[in-house]
Design a protein around this motif. Sequence first.
Motif, PDB file in Angstrom:
ATOM      1  N   ALA A 484       9.190  -4.842   5.249  1.00 19.51           N
ATOM      2  CA  ALA A 484       8.481  -4.316   6.544  1.00 19.51           C
ATOM      3  C   ALA A 484       6.771  -4.671   6.238  1.00 19.51           C
ATOM      4  O   ALA A 484       6.066  -5.019   7.180  1.00 19.51           O
ATOM      5  CB  ALA A 484       8.568  -2.904   7.151  1.00 19.51           C
ATOM      6  N   GLY A 485       6.343  -3.977   5.015  1.00 21.72           N
ATOM      7  CA  GLY A 485       4.988  -4.310   4.693  1.00 21.72           C
ATOM      8  C   GLY A 485       4.592  -5.902   4.877  1.00 21.72           C
ATOM      9  O   GLY A 485       3.567  -6.023   5.328  1.00 21.72           O
ATOM     10  N   LEU A 486       5.527  -6.759   4.227  1.00 22.14           N
ATOM     11  CA  LEU A 486       5.314  -8.180   4.331  1.00 22.14           C
ATOM     12  C   LEU A 486       5.163  -8.633   5.523  1.00 22.14           C
ATOM     13  O   LEU A 486       4.174  -9.472   6.037  1.00 22.14           O
ATOM     14  CB  LEU A 486       6.146  -8.907   3.349  1.00 22.14           C
ATOM     15  N   LEU A 487       6.061  -8.194   6.272  1.00 24.95           N
ATOM     16  CA  LEU A 487       6.157  -8.661   7.900  1.00 24.95           C
ATOM     17  C   LEU A 487       4.811  -8.254   8.636  1.00 24.95           C
ATOM     18  O   LEU A 487       4.189  -9.032   9.512  1.00 24.95           O
ATOM     19  CB  LEU A 487       7.338  -8.008   8.636  1.00 24.95           C
ATOM     20  N   VAL A 488       4.285  -7.081   8.424  1.00 26.36           N
ATOM     21  CA  VAL A 488       3.154  -6.676   9.068  1.00 26.36           C
ATOM     22  C   VAL A 488       1.905  -7.477   8.505  1.00 26.36           C
ATOM     23  O   VAL A 488       1.216  -7.884   9.414  1.00 26.36           O
ATOM     24  CB  VAL A 488       2.771  -5.202   8.757  1.00 26.36           C
ATOM     25  N   TYR A 489       1.989  -7.827   7.310  1.00 25.07           N
ATOM     26  CA  TYR A 489       0.848  -8.767   6.843  1.00 25.07           C
ATOM     27  C   TYR A 489       0.812 -10.188   7.461  1.00 25.07           C
ATOM     28  O   TYR A 489      -0.299 -10.551   7.833  1.00 25.07           O
ATOM     29  CB  TYR A 489       0.898  -8.981   5.232  1.00 25.07           C
ATOM     30  N   VAL A 490       1.936 -10.667   7.741  1.00 25.74           N
ATOM     31  CA  VAL A 490       2.176 -11.854   8.040  1.00 25.74           C
ATOM     32  C   VAL A 490       1.779 -12.048   9.556  1.00 25.74           C
ATOM     33  O   VAL A 490       0.907 -12.973   9.932  1.00 25.74           O
ATOM     34  CB  VAL A 490       3.660 -12.582   7.919  1.00 25.74           C
TER      35      VAL A 490
END
Length: 515
Positions: A484-490
């Motif tokens: 989820a954190g990586l998705l938000v960053y992208v």
Amino acid sequence: MEHTRDSGPVVTKAESGAPDPEGGPDTPASQLGEIGRQAGRGLRWSVLGNMVMKAGSFAMSLVMARLLVPAEFGIFAIALAASQFVIYINDAGIIAATVQWRGKLEEMAPTATVVAITSSTLLYAFFWVFAPYFAEMSGSESATGVIRVLTAVNLVYGLTAVRSAALLRRFEQDKLTKANLVGFLVTAPVTITLAANGAGAYSFAWGQLLGAVATGVLVVLYARVKVGFGLDRAMAKKLLVFGLPLCVTLGIEGLLLNVDSVIVGDALGAEQLGFYLLAFNISSWVPGLVGTAVRYVALPSFSRLAEQGGDSVSEGVQRAIPLLLSIVLPFGVLLGVLAPAVIGFLYIPRWEPAAEVLSFLSVLMVVRMMTALVVDILAAMGATKATMWLNLGWAVALIPSLILGAQMGGIRGAAIAHAVVALVVAVPLSVLTMRRAGVVLGPVVSALGRPVLGGVLCAAVTVTLVTVISDGIPFVHLAVAGGAGLLVYVLVVVPQAVLKQLGSRVTGLIPARSR
């Protein structure tokens, strides 16, 4: 440093100093585009090779963590600190001097070879004698023999320095990648076999040495630089005037990366150093994968841009720094937040103390990658003294901070000291040296806004989900919170146009009947 090479010398107009009278295909714009294409090809090969190497190293580390106890890792860490420090100053700056050499390679290769071999031999002799004292100073006298074996790797690097530089100079990272992969295929089975038979820390050392020999042989074969020895004093002086300040710079960089092993080992013992080494190695995965690949192409690329003059270097920096930060920042954030889950998922329970170290070393990881790029840019511009002062200022602040941190907070305190000094000292010094070298950094500041915002939101989402998820299974934290954190960053950092384009390509791969 790993090795590099090519099939034959290619002398461009920029290298020979010949102007292009017609302003045809070799105009600055076309040369800039060609440099970009060559650098892109070299970077792709470097990343591919590093991905394979890091995957193999990761698998080997999982095996070794089950064969060795933390104290044996600690002994190897002491030997590695000595070896890594030597490797930075091993060739007296000859690799960098060869890469940025403005004339023909054949003219300087014999002299450069003699200088590099002489430097590496003298350094090895010194460390052979100094090894017992270094081991005692680091808190483990039993590391003496391991140091003597592991530092022999640097003799191989000295013998092949000019050939490695020739590959870097010609952007032939594909051949370098192949040579390094063959070396790893020798290192891994030797190391694991020796460890399984009770060789302890020596298993790492002998595996590294035999792998370096295999790589070195291929480097010499691939480079196709005529093996010759000669000493032109005027040329040697010119090489050393450029190389020695950079050598000092890299020596200080080696100190920055390895002095913590000496301080932690002396203050806390080999077992605690073993935990620290495991965390440091994990924090080095991304620099080893992305950072090493970037460094293979950064020096030759910015050297060619510096030849173009004008604003070429500034424009290159304004593109390179935001791009690199955008790539490495999410890994740093996720590694810092999810450190307990990473250790718990990958290793057996006895390695859990490494997690509290990893959380802070992830900050150092990001700063290390950015400052390494700055050093390469400055070296390409010929500002090697500036790189020396950058790393020296960092080291002066770091050493007492590490000593105080280790004494007050153990391995966690040492990691906190590393992270704080990196942010408070290294980052401002990097900005200052770049500005003094004439690089225009104004556009970089605005370009960093989106990655920084993405990193903050990534951290917030990841921390929230780790807190909310009651299931303590490490994989769940990594998959759910990390994903989820990586998705938000992208979503924050990657431009919407790029995301739409990627979405269209993915949709196009789906057969029409299934949509």
